[in-house]
Design an enzyme around this catalytic site. Sequence first.
Site, PDB file in Angstrom:
ATOM      1  N   GLY A 206      21.205  19.607   9.822  1.00 58.61           N
ATOM      2  CA  GLY A 206      21.157  20.836   9.045  1.00 58.61           C
ATOM      3  C   GLY A 206      19.847  21.548   9.316  1.00 58.61           C
ATOM      4  O   GLY A 206      19.149  21.262  10.284  1.00 58.61           O
ATOM      5  N   ILE A 207      19.525  22.468   8.409  1.00 55.36           N
ATOM      6  CA  ILE A 207      18.266  23.189   8.538  1.00 55.36           C
ATOM      7  C   ILE A 207      17.367  22.775   7.382  1.00 55.36           C
ATOM      8  O   ILE A 207      17.837  22.421   6.307  1.00 55.36           O
ATOM      9  CB  ILE A 207      18.504  24.712   8.531  1.00 55.36           C
ATOM     10  CG1 ILE A 207      17.242  25.444   8.981  1.00 55.36           C
ATOM     11  CG2 ILE A 207      18.994  25.197   7.172  1.00 55.36           C
ATOM     12  CD1 ILE A 207      17.470  26.918   9.263  1.00 55.36           C
ATOM     13  N   GLY A 208      16.076  22.775   7.625  1.00 57.53           N
ATOM     14  CA  GLY A 208      15.145  22.402   6.569  1.00 57.53           C
ATOM     15  C   GLY A 208      14.024  21.543   7.114  1.00 57.53           C
ATOM     16  O   GLY A 208      14.020  21.139   8.280  1.00 57.53           O
ATOM     17  N   ILE A 210      13.146  18.418   6.465  1.00 54.60           N
ATOM     18  CA  ILE A 210      13.432  17.026   6.821  1.00 54.60           C
ATOM     19  C   ILE A 210      14.092  16.927   8.198  1.00 54.60           C
ATOM     20  O   ILE A 210      13.598  16.179   9.070  1.00 54.60           O
ATOM     21  CB  ILE A 210      14.284  16.335   5.743  1.00 54.60           C
ATOM     22  CG1 ILE A 210      13.536  16.311   4.405  1.00 54.60           C
ATOM     23  CG2 ILE A 210      14.644  14.922   6.177  1.00 54.60           C
ATOM     24  CD1 ILE A 210      12.212  15.593   4.432  1.00 54.60           C
ATOM     25  N   GLU A 229      26.868  21.818  13.390  1.00 56.06           N
ATOM     26  CA  GLU A 229      27.268  23.093  12.785  1.00 56.06           C
ATOM     27  C   GLU A 229      26.249  24.174  13.116  1.00 56.06           C
ATOM     28  O   GLU A 229      26.602  25.316  13.378  1.00 56.06           O
ATOM     29  CB  GLU A 229      27.366  22.904  11.273  1.00 56.06           C
ATOM     30  CG  GLU A 229      27.585  24.153  10.467  1.00 56.06           C
ATOM     31  CD  GLU A 229      27.582  23.847   8.976  1.00 56.06           C
ATOM     32  OE1 GLU A 229      26.862  24.538   8.233  1.00 56.06           O
ATOM     33  OE2 GLU A 229      28.303  22.924   8.544  1.00 56.06           O
TER      34      GLU A 229
END
Length: 317
Positions: A206-208, A210, A229
């Site tokens: 994902g994005i972020g 972490i 994704e």
Amino acid sequence: KIVSAEEALKVVKSNDRVYIQAAAAAPQVLVKALASRYEELRNVEVCQLHTEGVAPYANPELKDSFHVNSFFLGKNIRHTIKAGNGSYTPVFLSELPRLFKQRVLELDVVLIHVSVPDRHGYCSLGVSVEAALAAIDNAKTVIAQVNPQMPRTHGAGIIHISEIDYFVEVDEELPLHVMAKPNDVEQKIGEYVAGLIEDRSTLQMGIGSIPNAVLTQLTNHKDLGLHTEMFSDGVIDLILNNVINGNYKKINRGRALSTFLMGSKRLYDYVNDNPFVEMRASNYTNNPAYIKQNPKMVAINSAIEVDVTGQVCADSI
């Protein structure tokens, strides 16, 4: 037909359903032109995933004109649930195109953001494909914001100018999403997670902070794949240094697979006309039947909350 944004958006009528292309591809000029017609329009349903940039139609003061139907509660429309001018339709991203293809949600207008046509008349959906292809195929009217700063990406997100009803020419920078450097705690988490990833694994992230911290710790890994994704800047150096090469993936071997991208100008420049990056619709990238074919699949995501039963909340509290 090349027209102004104001002229193009006149096609939207009261009680219409409109879909807006997602993430950094959200066509800002078209979105603003739509919202500017609030005095003339009533009960227009605006469907969307997460979009970067502004969403003026989500203003609760315009609730008689627009109702937001979101498939992901992003920051710019999250307030609509409490304010009463929005709703949330829970759906797997892999199944969203089916809602349009099977006319569960019949679309009147779709607003998209594309690259300049090539000499053969083909445009690219650029940094976001998700459910846009299904929306284009099934909407009554397609309005495109045509932008020389939209990267021309490879993969499935290629459409011919004959599929577009109205063209609105713009020249503006895409929304930027620049990641901050991970702090000490995030860096330590990144080290722990990276230690769980084997060589020749296929990554989804994902994005972020972490996921980005994990990526910084993968520089000594070998032959990783990417089937995700979305991705951002964190993968670029890993690709350039042959850490991510996709050589051991079972499908789309030798390609980095994604359905949308968000990041800095460096990312958008990197994916422009880069055949290593393959953009596909979300019913492909997020389909478990395809994902499970990849070896050593590893998903790296952030969560906002986890309850005592193990349920994970990743979009809104």
